[in-house]
Write a protein that holds these residues in place. Structure first.
Motif, PDB file in Angstrom:
ATOM      1  N   PRO A  94       0.811  -1.229   0.000  1.00 20.69           N
ATOM      2  CA  PRO A  94       0.000   0.000   0.000  1.00 20.69           C
ATOM      3  C   PRO A  94       0.840   1.274   0.000  1.00 20.69           C
ATOM      4  N   GLY A  95       2.074   1.194   0.478  1.00 20.97           N
ATOM      5  CA  GLY A  95       2.936   2.375   0.466  1.00 20.97           C
ATOM      6  C   GLY A  95       3.492   2.671  -0.908  1.00 20.97           C
ATOM      7  N   GLY A  96       3.647   1.628  -1.717  1.00 20.22           N
ATOM      8  CA  GLY A  96       4.121   1.808  -3.077  1.00 20.22           C
ATOM      9  C   GLY A  96       5.532   2.361  -3.179  1.00 20.22           C
ATOM     10  N   GLN A  97       5.829   2.927  -4.333  1.00 20.25           N
ATOM     11  CA  GLN A  97       7.170   3.435  -4.592  1.00 20.25           C
ATOM     12  C   GLN A  97       7.572   4.589  -3.672  1.00 20.25           C
ATOM     13  N   PRO A  98       6.648   5.512  -3.333  1.00 21.32           N
ATOM     14  CA  PRO A  98       7.042   6.606  -2.431  1.00 21.32           C
ATOM     15  C   PRO A  98       7.591   6.104  -1.088  1.00 21.32           C
ATOM     16  N   VAL A  99       6.965   5.096  -0.503  1.00 16.52           N
ATOM     17  CA  VAL A  99       7.433   4.569   0.782  1.00 16.52           C
ATOM     18  C   VAL A  99       8.743   3.813   0.594  1.00 16.52           C
ATOM     19  N   ALA A 100       8.843   3.029  -0.481  1.00 20.58           N
ATOM     20  CA  ALA A 100      10.090   2.303  -0.750  1.00 20.58           C
ATOM     21  C   ALA A 100      11.255   3.272  -0.917  1.00 20.58           C
ATOM     22  N   ASP A 101      11.020   4.375  -1.622  1.00 26.56           N
ATOM     23  CA  ASP A 101      12.084   5.367  -1.834  1.00 26.56           C
ATOM     24  C   ASP A 101      12.434   6.095  -0.538  1.00 26.56           C
ATOM     25  N   ALA A 102      11.410   6.424   0.267  1.00 23.71           N
ATOM     26  CA  ALA A 102      11.658   7.116   1.538  1.00 23.71           C
ATOM     27  C   ALA A 102      12.465   6.234   2.484  1.00 23.71           C
ATOM     28  N   LEU A 103      12.163   4.952   2.498  1.00 23.66           N
ATOM     29  CA  LEU A 103      12.901   4.028   3.351  1.00 23.66           C
ATOM     30  C   LEU A 103      14.340   3.860   2.864  1.00 23.66           C
ATOM     31  N   ALA A 104      14.522   3.823   1.545  1.00 20.42           N
ATOM     32  CA  ALA A 104      15.872   3.712   0.992  1.00 20.42           C
ATOM     33  C   ALA A 104      16.707   4.926   1.378  1.00 20.42           C
TER      34      ALA A 104
ATOM     35  N   GLY B  28       1.588   8.559  -6.493  1.00 17.43           N
ATOM     36  CA  GLY B  28       2.536   7.474  -6.711  1.00 17.43           C
ATOM     37  C   GLY B  28       2.253   6.214  -5.918  1.00 17.43           C
ATOM     38  N   ARG B  29       1.275   6.281  -5.035  1.00 13.17           N
ATOM     39  CA  ARG B  29       0.903   5.115  -4.237  1.00 13.17           C
ATOM     40  C   ARG B  29      -0.266   4.389  -4.907  1.00 13.17           C
ATOM     41  N   PRO B  30      -0.452   3.099  -4.589  1.00 13.35           N
ATOM     42  CA  PRO B  30      -1.617   2.394  -5.143  1.00 13.35           C
ATOM     43  C   PRO B  30      -2.920   3.038  -4.684  1.00 13.35           C
ATOM     44  N   GLN B  31      -3.943   2.848  -5.480  1.00 16.13           N
ATOM     45  CA  GLN B  31      -5.263   3.373  -5.184  1.00 16.13           C
ATOM     46  C   GLN B  31      -5.690   3.018  -3.756  1.00 16.13           C
ATOM     47  N   ARG B  32      -6.119   4.016  -2.999  1.00 12.89           N
ATOM     48  CA  ARG B  32      -6.658   3.760  -1.663  1.00 12.89           C
ATOM     49  C   ARG B  32      -8.015   3.080  -1.806  1.00 12.89           C
ATOM     50  N   ILE B  33      -8.235   2.037  -1.027  1.00 13.02           N
ATOM     51  CA  ILE B  33      -9.486   1.294  -1.109  1.00 13.02           C
ATOM     52  C   ILE B  33     -10.140   1.189   0.263  1.00 13.02           C
ATOM     53  N   LYS B  34     -11.418   0.909   0.234  1.00 18.17           N
ATOM     54  CA  LYS B  34     -12.194   0.726   1.450  1.00 18.17           C
ATOM     55  C   LYS B  34     -13.045  -0.537   1.308  1.00 18.17           C
ATOM     56  N   ALA B  35     -13.308  -1.177   2.413  1.00 19.34           N
ATOM     57  CA  ALA B  35     -14.208  -2.326   2.424  1.00 19.34           C
ATOM     58  C   ALA B  35     -15.614  -1.859   2.787  1.00 19.34           C
ATOM     59  N   VAL B  36     -16.603  -2.449   2.156  1.00 26.41           N
ATOM     60  CA  VAL B  36     -18.006  -2.150   2.482  1.00 26.41           C
ATOM     61  C   VAL B  36     -18.762  -3.463   2.605  1.00 26.41           C
ATOM     62  N   ILE B  37     -19.692  -3.502   3.538  1.00 23.39           N
ATOM     63  CA  ILE B  37     -20.502  -4.706   3.768  1.00 23.39           C
ATOM     64  C   ILE B  37     -21.851  -4.548   3.067  1.00 23.39           C
TER      65      ILE B  37
END
Length: 263
Positions: A47-57, A78-87
């Protein structure tokens, strides 16, 4: 970094706190942060995608690596689409299995009563989907605008606190052997060590003590909200078929109670 603990803390601060386990660490972001500090690749946060990977690097002074791919498309940030669960509430049988599975307590309901997901709190971790016996949970794209960096940090801090409360409750349940344990063998020593540096977070030291009054009150409120939502939904269905003054008054009263509980 001055110590391994502070390094883990800095890494954890960059992770999105979805607690989804897609990195391979089923107990959430903190165990992955510890593993990264010990040398594991820092590009596995889906869920963090490339931005989180780059920040950690950058934090770790390591080469940048391509982030693990998500099944969802990439957003403008730059992150994957934010999603939500619905019942699909009409199909919910009130089994409570999704409630136990949610790592941030974003699902409210009670046994044999309709459940509802609080979408503002849902991280889209998908952990509620496998245990649902009637397959009544869907994933949808988050319709809200992308958060600012300040909003993201606030959101992550809140999710971290909610997950600590979840850890505390699940460990107490495991100790008392009551109810299903969704995540067994949680590394409570790691969470306790980390909590010592974050005094605003719930302390894991109280796992084997009675749950505090605030948590009990929150549980009561959660159940009451679920009951009110169920009653309101039934009345709305009845009134959509035939108008009834008494039921209309009852609906208004229940709606007011719901609003009061929600604050």
């Amino acid at each position: 970094m001055n110590s391994p603990i502070s390094l883990v803390q800095s890494i954890d601060a960059l992770l999105p706190q979805t607690q989804c386990g897609l990195c391979g660490h089923r107990d959430g972001c903190l165990p992955y942060a510890q593993s990264i500090a010990e040398g594991e690749n820092a590009n596995k946060c889906v869920p963090g995608g490339q931005p989180v990977a780059d920040a950690l690097a950058a934090l770790l002074n390591r080469p940048k690596l391509p982030a693990e791919q998500s099944v969802w498309s990439v957003q403008a940030d730059g992150r994957p689409q934010r999603i939500k669960a619905v019942i699909r509430e009409d199909e919910c049988i009130g089994c409570t299995k999704c409630i136990s599975a949610c790592p941030v307590d974003a699902i409210i309901g009670s046994g044999k009563l309709m459940h509802t997901i609080l979408t503002d709190l849902c991280t889209g971790c998908e952990l509620c989907i496998p245990p649902c016996p009637v397959d009544c949970i869907d994933l949808i794209e988050d319709p809200q605008p992308l958060p600012t960096e300040a909003q993201r940090i606030t959101e992550q801090d809140d999710l971290r606190q909610r997950y600590y409360a979840y850890i505390q409750r699940e460990e107490k349940r495991r100790t008392d052997r009551k109810g299903p344990v969704v995540r067994a063998e949680i590394d409570t020593a790691l969470f306790a060590q980390f909590a010592a540096l974050n005094q605003h977070l719930p302390s894991i030291e109280v796992i084997n003590k009675p749950i505090d009054t605030a948590i009990k009150l929150d549980s009561k409120t959660t159940i009451e909200l679920a009951k009110l939502r169920t009653q309101i939904k039934k009345l709305e269905k009845q009134l959509s078929v035939r108008e009834d003054a008494q039921k209309r008054t009852q609906l208004e009263e229940l709606t007011q109670q719901l609003q009061a509980l929600q604050g």
